[in-house]
Design an enzyme around this catalytic site. Sequence first.
Site, short mmCIF file in Angstrom:
data_model
loop_
_atom_site.label_atom_id
_atom_site.label_comp_id
_atom_site.label_asym_id
_atom_site.label_seq_id
_atom_site.Cartn_x
_atom_site.Cartn_y
_atom_site.Cartn_z
CD GLU A 89 -26.26 -49.66 -22.63
OE1 GLU A 89 -26.10 -48.47 -22.30
OE2 GLU A 89 -27.25 -50.05 -23.24
NE ARG A 142 -30.99 -49.67 -21.99
CZ ARG A 142 -30.48 -48.47 -22.24
NH1 ARG A 142 -29.32 -48.37 -22.84
NH2 ARG A 142 -31.15 -47.40 -21.90
N1 LIG Z 1 -29.54 -50.69 -28.33
C1 LIG Z 1 -29.23 -49.42 -27.98
C2 LIG Z 1 -28.73 -49.14 -26.73
C3 LIG Z 1 -28.42 -47.83 -26.42
N2 LIG Z 1 -28.60 -46.87 -27.33
C4 LIG Z 1 -28.20 -45.49 -27.02
C5 LIG Z 1 -29.05 -44.78 -26.03
C6 LIG Z 1 -28.10 -43.82 -25.37
O1 LIG Z 1 -27.95 -42.66 -26.18
C7 LIG Z 1 -26.78 -44.58 -25.39
C8 LIG Z 1 -26.43 -45.28 -24.10
O2 LIG Z 1 -27.55 -45.55 -23.34
P1 LIG Z 1 -27.63 -45.33 -21.74
O3 LIG Z 1 -26.74 -46.38 -21.16
O4 LIG Z 1 -27.14 -43.98 -21.44
O5 LIG Z 1 -29.04 -45.54 -21.38
O6 LIG Z 1 -26.91 -45.52 -26.43
C9 LIG Z 1 -29.13 -47.16 -28.57
O7 LIG Z 1 -29.33 -46.26 -29.40
N3 LIG Z 1 -29.41 -48.45 -28.88
#
Ligand SMILES: Nc1ccn([C@H]2C[C@H](O)[C@@H](COP(=O)(O)O)O2)c(=O)n1
Length: 269
Positions: A89, A142
């Site tokens: 991501e 994702r």
């Molecule tokens: N659509 C999204 C995708 C991710 N996030 C946020 C959640 C985490 O703080 C960060 C990265 O996610 P991870 O790869 O650590 O599960 O980004 C979001 O707000 N909206």
Amino acid sequence: MSAVGGGGVNVFRCVRPLFNRGALSPSLPTLAAGCNRGRTVRTRSGAGKLVRNAEDKKTVICIEGNIASGKTTCLEYFSKTSNIEVFTEPVSKWRNVCGHNPLALMYQDPERWGITLQTYVQLTMLDRHLSSTSASVRMMERSIFSAKYIFVENLFRSGKMPAVDYAVLSEWFNWIITNISIPVDLIVYLQTSPQTCHERLKQRCREEEKVIPLEYLESIHQLYEDWLIKKTTVPLPAPILVIPADHDLQKMLHQYEKNRDRILAADRL
Ligand SMILES: Nc1ccn([C@H]2C[C@H](O)[C@@H](COP(=O)(O)O)O2)c(=O)n1
Ligand SMILES: Nc1ncnc2c1ncn2[C@@H]1O[C@H](COP(=O)(O)OP(=O)(O)O)[C@@H](O)[C@H]1O
């Protein structure tokens, strides 16, 4: 991996008629704006869904799961396999777009900044889906689908995204998936308890995420379960493989190895 607007040359062609697009512009959105990271805008050559000739033939696997469930660790494991290119991501972009940090802003004030972050997430995830690779398997962290079905949905349902913001984002999302081919062959769901993710999140210690309470992870978990396990919300874009992921690292690596053939045979499912 390229920045938004970077990357290889994308060649699109149209393969099937559009459904009624109403008043929306028939041209592709510019995939870069600001920061002088521009990339050529491609316009469609006729009515149809935009597909990318060679890239659409690659196997695409999306690793899904709650925040800090172990997706990056899983990708890292498979990155050592020849013929797989992993696409994490683009979190670094979400933390720094022209010197701004929409991820931090969103956690500080979701009602104001949720739309800002999620618009950028949608753009950067689309860019990830469309980027070129020389490998025959593309493994992504994702997808544009979970960005919408999990994170945008969560903000809206929890009353932290105004209805107008949700409506605009939904129109954008629907336009994208209607007009651009975004093939996915397999979703691998790393199924964890919210408690496990909370522990791992604290251990990872990402500055912006220090404010995340267990309840937030519980909401994200519920949406993932409804989408991928109970299948009660929106249709799945691909078959699903569930890997229980509460185990320690060593056991998880073993699980990945055990499932290697099933994962890499994704295009034959
Ligand atoms: N659509 C999204 C995708 C991710 N996030 C946020 C959640 C985490 O703080 C960060 C990265 O996610 P991870 O790869 O650590 O599960 O980004 C979001 O707000 N909206
Ligand atoms: N199976 C595991 N057991 C314990 N800690 C783990 C495990 N997998 C990952 N971690 C750690 O948990 C944190 C989050 O993992 P990460 O792979 O970054 O998750 P995600 O990409 O899903 O957000 C990291 O500090 C990572 O080292």
